[in-house]
Design a protein around this motif. Structure first.
Motif, PDB file in Angstrom:
ATOM      1  N   ARG A 160       0.829  -1.160   0.233  1.00  0.00           N
ATOM      2  CA  ARG A 160       0.135   0.009   0.039  1.00  0.00           C
ATOM      3  C   ARG A 160       0.812   1.325  -0.089  1.00  0.00           C
ATOM      4  O   ARG A 160       1.909   1.314   0.793  1.00  0.00           O
ATOM      5  CB  ARG A 160      -1.034  -0.187   1.295  1.00  0.00           C
ATOM      6  N   LYS A 161       0.630   2.111  -1.062  1.00  0.00           N
ATOM      7  CA  LYS A 161       1.001   3.384  -0.922  1.00  0.00           C
ATOM      8  C   LYS A 161       2.750   3.390  -0.834  1.00  0.00           C
ATOM      9  O   LYS A 161       3.394   4.241  -0.394  1.00  0.00           O
ATOM     10  CB  LYS A 161       0.583   4.215   0.115  1.00  0.00           C
ATOM     11  N   ALA A 162       3.349   2.527  -1.671  1.00  0.00           N
ATOM     12  CA  ALA A 162       4.777   2.145  -1.448  1.00  0.00           C
ATOM     13  C   ALA A 162       5.384   3.098  -2.605  1.00  0.00           C
ATOM     14  O   ALA A 162       6.608   3.233  -2.605  1.00  0.00           O
ATOM     15  CB  ALA A 162       4.848   0.566  -1.812  1.00  0.00           C
ATOM     16  N   LEU A 163       4.724   3.628  -3.509  1.00  0.00           N
ATOM     17  CA  LEU A 163       5.375   4.550  -4.643  1.00  0.00           C
ATOM     18  C   LEU A 163       4.755   6.052  -4.470  1.00  0.00           C
ATOM     19  O   LEU A 163       3.732   6.108  -4.621  1.00  0.00           O
ATOM     20  CB  LEU A 163       5.071   3.892  -6.072  1.00  0.00           C
ATOM     21  N   TYR A 164       5.807   6.866  -4.249  1.00  0.00           N
ATOM     22  CA  TYR A 164       5.565   8.323  -4.381  1.00  0.00           C
ATOM     23  C   TYR A 164       5.974   8.757  -5.752  1.00  0.00           C
ATOM     24  O   TYR A 164       7.169   8.890  -5.946  1.00  0.00           O
ATOM     25  CB  TYR A 164       6.099   9.053  -3.252  1.00  0.00           C
ATOM     26  N   TYR A 165       4.873   9.131  -6.425  1.00  0.00           N
ATOM     27  CA  TYR A 165       5.283   9.660  -7.984  1.00  0.00           C
ATOM     28  C   TYR A 165       4.311  10.799  -8.323  1.00  0.00           C
ATOM     29  O   TYR A 165       3.246  10.656  -8.033  1.00  0.00           O
ATOM     30  CB  TYR A 165       5.177   8.450  -8.853  1.00  0.00           C
ATOM     31  N   GLN A 168       1.693  12.176  -5.615  1.00  0.00           N
ATOM     32  CA  GLN A 168       0.750  11.191  -5.182  1.00  0.00           C
ATOM     33  C   GLN A 168       1.561   9.657  -4.698  1.00  0.00           C
ATOM     34  O   GLN A 168       2.325   9.283  -5.476  1.00  0.00           O
ATOM     35  CB  GLN A 168      -0.534  10.850  -6.248  1.00  0.00           C
ATOM     36  N   TYR A 169       1.018   9.084  -4.034  1.00  0.00           N
ATOM     37  CA  TYR A 169       1.335   7.801  -3.406  1.00  0.00           C
ATOM     38  C   TYR A 169       0.132   6.840  -4.195  1.00  0.00           C
ATOM     39  O   TYR A 169      -0.607   6.990  -4.421  1.00  0.00           O
ATOM     40  CB  TYR A 169       0.779   7.464  -1.764  1.00  0.00           C
ATOM     41  N   HIS A 170       1.157   5.749  -4.530  1.00  0.00           N
ATOM     42  CA  HIS A 170       0.342   4.756  -5.250  1.00  0.00           C
ATOM     43  C   HIS A 170       0.712   3.278  -4.717  1.00  0.00           C
ATOM     44  O   HIS A 170       1.711   3.235  -4.334  1.00  0.00           O
ATOM     45  CB  HIS A 170       0.963   4.645  -6.759  1.00  0.00           C
ATOM     46  N   ASP A 171      -0.369   2.410  -4.901  1.00  0.00           N
ATOM     47  CA  ASP A 171      -0.210   0.978  -4.463  1.00  0.00           C
ATOM     48  C   ASP A 171       0.743   0.184  -5.567  1.00  0.00           C
ATOM     49  O   ASP A 171       0.601   0.560  -6.675  1.00  0.00           O
ATOM     50  CB  ASP A 171      -1.545   0.250  -4.214  1.00  0.00           C
TER      51      ASP A 171
END
Length: 191
Positions: A160-165, A168-171
């Motif tokens: 969960r919410k492991a990528l910040y791009y 925004q955070y993305h799963d």
């Protein structure tokens, strides 16, 4: 940028694409592909690199036994359209990660990436004798997730919410394929 290097050795050859090792001559082309905005987004690439850093990276990868970094080229024209890698190869646990990038939109959605993945999966399970190959895909890239499922990858979980791009955070979805699943899907007899 179109790069034609027909004299390059072809490591793995499919019907429409082939995979070949990357060398120093590829640094400029790889540098340019690294800065295609949509490819950066789909791969979650944050880092920026100079041409010199790219050259050193290519040289280091050629000496790194824990990874296989290859370019994807069209058989018909020898145009390089992306790259693919087995990385973090663990010979004790017989596992690795796989990643792919088709760099330009005109080559996406045509099955080239799927064919490249099939070639590298065959190499990973057959030649390297891996038991597990895993990957990560971002939830904003459902097309890639669909292709991975078609190839035989199984969803294992979500970070969960492991990528910040892009503010925004993305799963991030983790998927894997085991050697016996690969052999069953592609009708390869047990050895």
């Amino acid at each position: 940028m179109m790069t034609n290097l027909a004299s390059q050795p072809k490591l793995l050859t499919g019907n429409r694409v082939y995979l070949r090792p990357m060398n120093g001559e590829d640094a400029q082309m790889y540098y340019e592909q690294l800065y295609v905005a949509e490819t950066r987004r789909l791969t979650g690439t944050h880092k920026f690199a100079t041409k010199e850093q790219i050259s050193r990276y290519i040289e280091a990868k050629s000496q790194d036994s824990s990874s296989v970094l290859l370019l994807i080229a069209l058989k018909e024209t020898d145009e390089v359209i992306g790259d693919i890698a087995l990385q973090d190869i663990d010979t004790i646990n017989r596992s690795a990660g796989i990643r792919i990038a088709i760099s330009y939109e005109q080559h996406q959605g045509q099955g080239f990436g799927q064919e490249g993945m099939q070639l590298l999966l065959e190499y990973g399970f057959g030649v390297l004798n891996l038991y597990r190959i895993e990957l990560e895909v971002f939830t904003f890239n459902p097309r890639a997730a669909h292709v991975y499922e078609k190839l035989g990858f199984v969803r294992e979980g979500v970070k969960r919410k492991a990528l910040y791009y892009n503010h925004q955070y993305h799963d991030v979805v983790t998927m894997s394929m085991l050697a016996d699943e690969y052999r069953a899907k592609y009708s390869i007899p047990e050895s």
